[in-house]
Design an enzyme around this catalytic site. Structure first.
Site, mmCIF file in Angstrom:
data_model
loop_
_atom_site.group_PDB
_atom_site.id
_atom_site.type_symbol
_atom_site.label_atom_id
_atom_site.label_comp_id
_atom_site.label_asym_id
_atom_site.label_seq_id
_atom_site.Cartn_x
_atom_site.Cartn_y
_atom_site.Cartn_z
ATOM 1 C CB CYS A 32 -0.953 -0.025 1.189
ATOM 2 S SG CYS A 32 -0.115 -0.059 2.788
ATOM 3 C CD GLN A 33 1.634 6.380 -0.480
ATOM 4 O OE1 GLN A 33 1.053 5.937 -1.470
ATOM 5 N NE2 GLN A 33 2.687 7.172 -0.591
#
Length: 116
Positions: free
Chosen positions: A79-80
């Protein structure tokens, strides 16, 4: 999440270079539009369980790639910054993808190290 289910930037880079990586970006489509790891597949974290429960034909029709195998050693979620990737990895493991891993550095680390 235990360390066996986490992959480092260096190891991910090597896996990508080998051409064997199956990278799933679990961020929102809007986040992905602002930058992503090349050849990653976007399945938002809220859709991961449903996607991994699909039969292979339905998965391929929806995502235009083959569905990962349960014993895939190269299935990587990110993800981030690591939290949603870890959540997706845990979901995959519960569904039988026992070798799934999380790239804990996420796109934040990737973009910093890749200069993007």
């Amino acid at each position: 999440m235990d360390r066996a289910h986490v992959i480092s930037y260096k190891d991910l880079k090597a896996l990508i270079a080998s051409g064997k990586a199956h990278i799933v970006d679990v961020r929102s489509p809007e986040e992905v539009a602002n930058g992503h790891i090349d050849d990653s597949l976007n399945i938002p974290v809220v859709d991961v369980e449903e996607a991994l429960k699909m039969d292979p034909e339905t998965f391929k029709m929806k995502y235009i790639v083959d569905k990962p195998q349960l014993d895939d050693e190269n299935l990587i979620f990110h993800c981030q910054m690591g939290r949603r990737g870890a959540q997706a990895t845990e979901t995959a493991i519960k569904l039988g993808y026992t070798k799934a891993r999380n790239y804990a550095g996420g796109y934040k680390e990737w973009s910093e190290k890749e200069g993007k």
